[in-house]
Scaffold this active site. Structure first.
Site, PDB file in Angstrom:
ATOM      1  CG  ASP A 230      49.858 -65.037 -76.903  1.00  0.00           C
ATOM      2  OD1 ASP A 230      49.523 -65.767 -77.802  1.00  0.00           O
ATOM      3  OD2 ASP A 230      49.525 -63.784 -76.858  1.00  0.00           O
ATOM      4  CD  GLU A 254      51.965 -66.336 -81.192  1.00  0.00           C
ATOM      5  OE1 GLU A 254      51.087 -66.306 -81.933  1.00  0.00           O
ATOM      6  OE2 GLU A 254      51.902 -65.533 -80.066  1.00  0.00           O
TER       7      GLU A 254
END
Ligand SMILES: *[C@@H]1O[C@H](CO)[C@@H](O)[C@H](O)[C@H]1NC(C)=O
Ligand SMILES: *[C@@H]1O[C@H](CO)[C@@H](O)[C@H](O)[C@H]1NC(C)=O
Ligand SMILES: *[C@@H]1O[C@H](CO)[C@@H](O)[C@H](O)[C@H]1NC(C)=O
Ligand SMILES: *[C@@H]1O[C@H](CO)[C@@H](O)[C@H](O)[C@H]1NC(C)=O
Ligand SMILES: *[C@@H]1O[C@H](CO)[C@@H](O)[C@H](O)[C@H]1NC(C)=O
Ligand SMILES: *[C@@H]1O[C@H](CO)[C@@H](O)[C@H](O)[C@H]1NC(C)=O
Ligand SMILES: *[C@@H]1O[C@H](CO)[C@@H](O)[C@H](O)[C@H]1NC(C)=O
Ligand SMILES: *[C@@H]1O[C@H](CO)[C@@H](O)[C@H](O)[C@H]1NC(C)=O
Length: 530
Positions: A230, A254
């Site tokens: 993330d 990400e």
């Protein structure tokens, strides 16, 4: 109890067999799960109002019980939402049901089940030859501030956090104000004073060592085959190589931006990124009948030449838990089927977010986290069949051609502005954004052999490539895409258009598109020497 020696020998002699590398992931197809919203252990039909932002009861055991559903659609990997202990208290933005608000990376989130339940999930996946990808957050922890004062720095009770439980483990509190200032992006905090995302000081070498040793043991303990990471752009780039190496498995990050140049830096430090820069033009191209199809080609070709490995191994998706679902823009069946098909012709790894196959329409977070159990996991419906077909077609292409995964998708120019043709031999995607009441046609030369028989795997309709011009001509039915393979790539005992398998007889897949094969061999050699 196991002695240390026997524990060690178990570790040595029963090595973690999967622990997959970037190369091993390239042929995979991933189903993305938000554990709390996928399935309850007992399959009861619990209520779950997305806007309440509370735990709805989904569990790791629930996933184990529905692996047939996932595998039947052709997926051979799952990405599950974060598994570690999160803040229990209510926050200004609800509860941590999604798992992204870490408090303790050495404990599991008990809402999803026990440690044994999680290990059973890994075992069940591996028994089916499927991979387990786990989502992790490295950038920040979450704790409610000790008072509602918005004066910075706010006070926190650090004692509930682990292992980063001192103020010195975090960057001084400031909120990100300038996305053009990378230091600001990396060292200031996400969130706001109501729910600050406490930014871990990944400049501190003690903290870095803690993270690196943690990830080695985390991956081994839970038999993880890959990590989705993330908020990667919020940590300095040179943190990542040692972390990825300590993980020892495929890492996909990400990096939320449409900027290809910006994204490409992260392809140097992790195995891969989620292909956000292509996602933006894809959504815009297909969410109205006036969308710009050429913008897809422009983004794809730029990414192919900018990213470290081109788009190979990147994560290709139409939806995820952070973005409004595609069907919140349009429910036109023609547009939806075209958009859903794109990740499966993409050079990267297709990823499908749970609920997409059931036609869910939730808009921005939290509405895009609908419980899947409301769908009844129905398999005999149009979109599910569509996804199964594109997944299987991609798998057949992988099996039929050893160069499929190393051949770049290329665009065959079309005179119809509502049509786009993407070739990745032996697969050809004929896509259109005219919508279900429009008409579109494609004309593609030089991809298949003259006189060859090919099939649209979505309808099993066959076409014969013109024997003098070598042109394949096709038109759309109700704005639907056509996903083409040579009939020689199909299997007569397979699940996809078996009745037309190999009907041409004359051509083998290896004779298809020699030009493209040659180019990809050269590209493969170049890649090897880079
Ligand atoms: C099923 O599981 C949920 C969540 O754990 C629980 O709230 C519910 O009472 C259970 N229902 C039945 C019928 O056991
Ligand atoms: C902050 O405000 C929220 C909402 O009014 C309240 O629930 C919470 O208890 C407050 N927190 C503190 C530490 O006072
Ligand atoms: C780095 O982290 C350690 C462990 O929390 C802490 O003792 C030390 O003060 C930190 N160093 C700096 C420069 O903040
Ligand atoms: C960039 O952000 C950092 C951290 O907030 C700040 O110290 C620095 O002054 C900023 N630089 C510029 C040029 O604004
Ligand atoms: C894209 O990112 C690059 C590298 O960070 C930057 O130089 C450029 O200005 C960005 N482009 C836009 C349009 O923001
Ligand atoms: C469509 O996208 C292409 C490539 O980004 C761009 O050059 C073109 O101007 C766009 N067309 C329209 C009508 O916006
Ligand atoms: C299409 O997607 C873009 C980008 O997400 C969005 O800005 C736009 O509003 C969407 N159009 C429609 C008709 O939903
Ligand atoms: C592709 O090949 C693998 C390995 O032989 C096989 O298990 C799989 O069923 C094949 N896929 C399809 C769609 O035929």
């Amino acid at each position: 109890m196991l002695s240390l020696a026997s524990a060690l020998s178990l570790f040595l002699f029963l090595p973690h067999v999967f622990a997959a590398s970037a190369d091993q992931w390239k042929s995979r197809s991933i189903y993305q799960i938000i554990t709390d919203r996928f399935a309850l252990s007992n399959d009861s039909s619990a209520t779950c109002n997305t806007e309440d932002r509370i735990y709805c009861g989904g569990s790791w055991t629930g996933i184990v019980n529905h692996l047939d559903y996932i595998q039947d659609m052709g997926f051979d990997a799952v990405w599950i939402s974060p598994i570690v202990k999160n803040i229990e208290a209510a926050t200004a933005y609800g509860y941590a049901y999604h798992g992204y608000w870490t408090q303790d990376i050495n404990s599991l989130n008990s809402h999803y089940g026990s440690e044994d339940d999680l290990k059973s999930l890994a075992t069940a996946l591996h028994a089916r030859g499927m991979y387990l990808m786990v989502d992790i957050v490295v950038n920040h922890f979450v704790q409610n501030p000790s008072s509602n004062s918005s004066t910075l720095p706010q006070a926190f009770d650090y004692s509930g956090l682990s292992p980063f439980s001192a103020e010195t483990d975090f960057h001084p509190e400031c909120f990100i104000t300038d996305y053009n200032n990378q230091t600001n992006v990396e060292q200031c905090w996400l969130g706001d004073s109501n729910l600050p995302l406490m930014d871990i000081d990944t400049e501190n070498s003690t903290v870095v060592q803690e993270w690196n040793s943690w990830v080695t043991s985390f991956v081994n303990t839970y038999s993880i085959d890959g990590l989705r990471i993330d908020t990667v752009k919020h940590i300095r780039k040179d943190f990542w190589p040692a972390f990825a190496s300590a993980a020892g498995v495929f890492t996909i990050g990400e990096v939320l931006t449409d900027n290809i140049t910006y994204t490409s830096d992260y392809t140097q430090v992790l195995d891969s990124v989620l292909d956000y820069p292509t996602w933006y033009p894809v959504v815009q191209a297909f969410n109205t009948t006036s969308g710009n199809l050429s913008a897809i080609q422009s983004a794809v070709t730029q990414a192919q030449s900018s990213y470290k490995n081109g788009l190979f191994g990147t994560g290709a998706f139409l939806e995820n838990h952070d973005q409004p679902r595609f069907q919140s823009h349009t429910t036109d069946t023609g547009l939806v089927k075209n958009a859903i098909s794109f990740p499966f012709i993409h050079d990267g790894i297709p990823i499908l977010y749970q609920g997409q196959e059931q036609g869910y329409t939730g808009a921005a977070d939290p509405f895009n986290r609908e419980a899947l159990w409301f769908s009844g996991y129905q398999e005999d419906k149009d979109l599910v069949t569509h996804i199964k077909a594109v997944n299987t077609a991609r798998q057949l292409a992988v099996n039929a051609s050893s160069s499929f995964l190393t051949t770049k998708m290329s665009f065959v120019s079309q005179s119809d502005v509502g049509a786009i043709a993407i070739s990745k031999p032996p697969m050809l995607a004929l896509l259109t954004n005219v919508g279900s009441s429009g008409s579109a046609s494609w004309s593609v030369s030089g991809v298949y052999n003259k006189g060859e028989t090919v099939v649209d795997v979505l309808t099993c309709k066959t076409y014969t490539v013109d024997s003098s011009s070598g042109t394949l001509s096709a038109s759309a039915d109700s704005g639907a895409p056509r996903i083409i393979l040579p009939t020689s790539a199909l299997k007569s005992d397979g699940t996809l258009c078996a009745s037309v398998a190999g009907t041409s007889g004359a051509m083998s897949v290896n004779s298809v598109g020699r030009g493209a094969l040659g180019i990809s061999l050269v590209a493969g050699l170049i890649l090897t020497f880079l």
